[in-house]
Design an enzyme around this catalytic site. Structure first.
Site, PDB file in Angstrom:
ATOM      1  N   GLN A   8      -5.232  -1.968   9.327  1.00 20.64           N
ATOM      2  CA  GLN A   8      -5.047  -3.303   8.751  1.00 20.64           C
ATOM      3  C   GLN A   8      -5.651  -4.371   9.670  1.00 20.64           C
ATOM      4  O   GLN A   8      -5.335  -4.425  10.850  1.00 20.64           O
ATOM      5  CB  GLN A   8      -3.536  -3.558   8.548  1.00 20.64           C
ATOM      6  CG  GLN A   8      -3.210  -4.829   7.815  1.00 20.64           C
ATOM      7  CD  GLN A   8      -3.660  -4.821   6.352  1.00 20.64           C
ATOM      8  OE1 GLN A   8      -3.435  -3.862   5.625  1.00 20.64           O
ATOM      9  NE2 GLN A   8      -4.303  -5.888   5.931  1.00 20.64           N
ATOM     10  N   LYS A  19       0.839  -1.200   0.000  1.00 20.35           N
ATOM     11  CA  LYS A  19       0.000   0.000   0.000  1.00 20.35           C
ATOM     12  C   LYS A  19       0.877   1.254   0.000  1.00 20.35           C
ATOM     13  O   LYS A  19       0.618   2.204  -0.734  1.00 20.35           O
ATOM     14  CB  LYS A  19      -0.948  -0.014   1.207  1.00 20.35           C
ATOM     15  CG  LYS A  19      -2.083  -1.007   1.008  1.00 20.35           C
ATOM     16  CD  LYS A  19      -2.822  -1.369   2.276  1.00 20.35           C
ATOM     17  CE  LYS A  19      -3.785  -2.524   1.987  1.00 20.35           C
ATOM     18  NZ  LYS A  19      -4.380  -3.122   3.160  1.00 20.35           N
ATOM     19  N   ASP A  51     -11.571   1.844   3.332  1.00 16.37           N
ATOM     20  CA  ASP A  51     -11.782   0.390   3.258  1.00 16.37           C
ATOM     21  C   ASP A  51     -13.260   0.074   2.998  1.00 16.37           C
ATOM     22  O   ASP A  51     -13.602  -1.040   2.609  1.00 16.37           O
ATOM     23  CB  ASP A  51     -11.378  -0.251   4.605  1.00 16.37           C
ATOM     24  CG  ASP A  51     -10.285  -1.290   4.439  1.00 16.37           C
ATOM     25  OD1 ASP A  51     -10.031  -1.690   3.284  1.00 16.37           O
ATOM     26  OD2 ASP A  51      -9.713  -1.715   5.452  1.00 16.37           O
TER      27      ASP A  51
END
Ligand code: NDP
Length: 285
Positions: free
Chosen positions: A97, A53, A120
């Site tokens: 995460q 990322k 997300d």
């Protein structure tokens, strides 16, 4: 005839090229999209994702920060960091995460992210908007799945789509997005009876079960578009999907490989979401 391979890496690169052009336009207005990734603990797979990322941000000229917190970080400390990032004008996207260490309440952590920065797409606000068809940041992997189906050049409208898997991060949102595209959608799961028979009716078959090579040619209607979301690390160290690629190849019309199918799309859609969030936060349509 052998199925056509849907090359997620190639599609992903094309989208990133388009994003680069948009980033330049934003930069001309003094805005640099910014993404922060927070990693708690040392899960090796998560480390790989987080590094990818950060690399994608660098490649596209985004502002990026990675916060690597020890596994014993308290939930209060993590929430305090999120609060700070929510108020940081440089930051347009916040990604924590997953999975988080066991002592943390994942839901409370996701809920704490400002929904405008929820790149997300897991915040209840984003999930609700997806459900009612309002504009929102879409969950990355499901959005990538839809993009890959579209790249075959076939219409989704009016097709029968079968999704195997009903998780909150893949199966359910994929099904909602397919519905939004006017497909007729059937969702299958571990308790579905006659699953092969149902899957064989699908013009579009999306598989997200976490069961390596579960889907064989008996699940596939000749000519169907087969999207394999699965990523499973096998004993020999290689990656395998939830679809038995070799077995299905002669039956399907289109198929995504693993690796190189849905996987590369996830980070690209994250980059797309961050850009979208940057525009929305700055009132740019
Ligand atoms: P989950 O374990 O959360 O969900 C799996 C789903 O599959 C459940 O709904 C389960 O049903 C269903 N299922 C399991 N076994 C069967 C079976 N034998 N028959 C029918 N349905 C079954 O997994 P995720 O959705 O998080 O992930 C799915 C896969 O996608 C994994 O391989 C994961 O690694 C991969 N993935 C890939 C990403 C990418 O970027 N490419 C991103 C996210 C995930 P039930 O609800 O009844 O238990």
């Amino acid at each position: 005839m052998s199925a056509q391979r849907i090359n997620g890496k190639e599609v992903s690169e094309q989208i990133r090229e388009d994003l680069k052009a948009e980033v330049e336009q934003l930069q001309a207005k003094g805005i640099q999209p910014g993404l922060v990734v927070v990693l708690v603990g040392e899960d090796p797979a998560s480390q790989v994702y987080v590094n990818s990322k950060a690399k994608a941000c660098e490649q596209l000229g985004y502002y990026s920060e990675v916060h690597r917190l020890p596994a014993d970080t308290t939930q209060a400390d993590l929430l305090a960091l999120i609060e700070k990032l929510n108020g940081d004008a440089k930051v347009h996207g916040i990604l924590v995460q997953l999975p988080l260490p066991k002592h943390m309440d994942e839901k409370a952590v996701i809920d704490a992210i400002a929904y405008e920065k929820d790149v997300d797409g897991f915040h209840p606000h984003s999930v609700g908007n997806l459900m009612i068809g309002d504009e929102s940041l879409l969950p990355c992997t499901p959005a990538g799945v839809i993009e890959l189906i579209k790249r075959t050049g076939h219409e989704i409208r009016g097709k029968h789509a079968v999704v195997i898997g009903r998780s909150n991060i893949v199966g359910k949102p994929v099904a909602m997005l397919l519905l939004r595209e006017d497909a007729t959608v059937t969702i299958c799961h571990s308790r579905t009876a006659n699953i092969e028979e149902i899957a064989r009716q699908a013009d579009i078959l999306v598989v997200a079960t976490g069961r390596p090579k579960m889907v064989t040619k008996n699940f596939v209607k000749p000519g169907a578009i087969v999207i394999d979301v699965g990523v499973n690390r096998m004993e020999n160290g290689k990656l395998a999907g939830d679809v038995d690629y070799d077995d299905v190849l002669e039956t399907a019309g289109y198929i995504t490989p693993v690796p190189g199918g849905v996987g590369p799309m996830t980070i690209t859609m994250l980059m797309k979401n961050t850009l979208k969030a940057a525009k929305q936060i700055n009132g740019i349509r």
